[in-house]
Design a protein around this motif. Structure first.
Motif: not given
Length: 262
Positions: A99-108, A193-203, A255-262
């Motif tokens: 099972k998969k779900v959509a995830f939005v890579k932005c926390k802005g 089931k993924a519990n940790h995702l990077v909520q950012c897409n900035s390059h 360890k993520c200093p900006v807490k962007v891994i949620v």
């Protein structure tokens, strides 16, 4: 007069019989053979007709599976459970569907993302790409927040909250319509089931990210150094997780200093 009525009834009866015989013969002569497995496969498919499998609805997918043109785990909505049942019908393994779900890579959100100017205009992300700076937000990689993805979702599974699209995991069927609708390619399908995702897409590089958003990946690589399973790497200044390797230990998030891994 009675004779006329009887005659009319007889004529109607004979015509009815002839039409019935004709239709019976025609149905046999022109009938389309349907693979029994196609019928059985269709019964197992969820019936959302979302098109997430790449076919025009569940009927088309069932036909393709029965013909061997599509994998038994091609339905993203049904996941592993449906794949196993279809695999049994087709006499093959159920594959590796999950099972998969959509995830939005932005926390802005509005309180974190910087704004270049006030925008008053059409509420549509795809059309806003034509305005100066790709929209009012300082980060051109982030969620515009005007809901093209919301309009594309037929399952009420995604909404814009505080300027950023948020997915309801329990409603999402992984049809991929929101993924296709996002002009910034911010949305991806990830394991449920993924519990940790990077909520950012900035390059952008770290300094530029900080100037534009308080919740962006700064490319410090602390997360990559914590992972014992080689499951997270930097890709063009942003952390990316390999979900097949990730064990959800949570060390990268800690360890993520900006807490962007949620």
């Amino acid at each position: 007069m009675i004779t006329g009525i009887i005659l009319a009834a007889v004529v109607v009866g004979i015509v009815g019989i002839l039409i019935g015989v004709f239709l019976g013969v025609a149905s046999e002569k022109f009938k389309v053979e349907v693979d029994e497995r196609e019928v059985l496969v269709r019964e197992e498919l969820p019936g959302n007709n979302c098109g997430g499998c790449g076919y025009a609805g569940c009927d088309a997918l069932a036909k393709a599976i029965a013909a061997g043109e599509a994998a038994v785990d091609a339905c993203p909505v049904g996941g592993a459970a449906v794949a196993e049942k279809i695999g049994a019908i087709m006499g093959v393994s159920g594959g590796k569907a999950e099972k998969k779900v959509a995830f939005v890579k932005c926390k802005g959100t509005c309180d974190k993302a910087q704004v270049k100017y006030n925008y008053f205009g059409i509420d549509d992300c795809r059309k806003i790409t034509a305005v100066p700076g790709n929209g009012p937000k300082a980060c051109t990689y982030g969620c515009m927040g005007y809901g093209s993805c919301v309009k594309a979702c037929a399952f009420d599974a995604i909404h814009v909250v505080d300027g950023v699209a948020v997915v309801d995991k329990e409603k999402c069927v992984a049809c991929g319509k929101c993924v296709a609708a996002c002009p910034n390619n911010l949305i991806e399908l990830v394991p449920y089931k993924a519990n940790h995702l990077v909520q950012c897409n900035s390059h952008d590089k770290g300094k530029e990210v900080k100037e534009k958003c308080q919740a962006g990946c700064i490319g410090c690589t602390l997360c990559t150094r914590q992972c014992e399973f080689d499951a997270i790497h930097m890709d063009n200044n942003v952390a990316v997780i390999d979900y097949e390797k990730c064990t959800n230990c949570g060390k990268c998030a800690e360890k993520c200093p900006v807490k962007v891994i949620v």
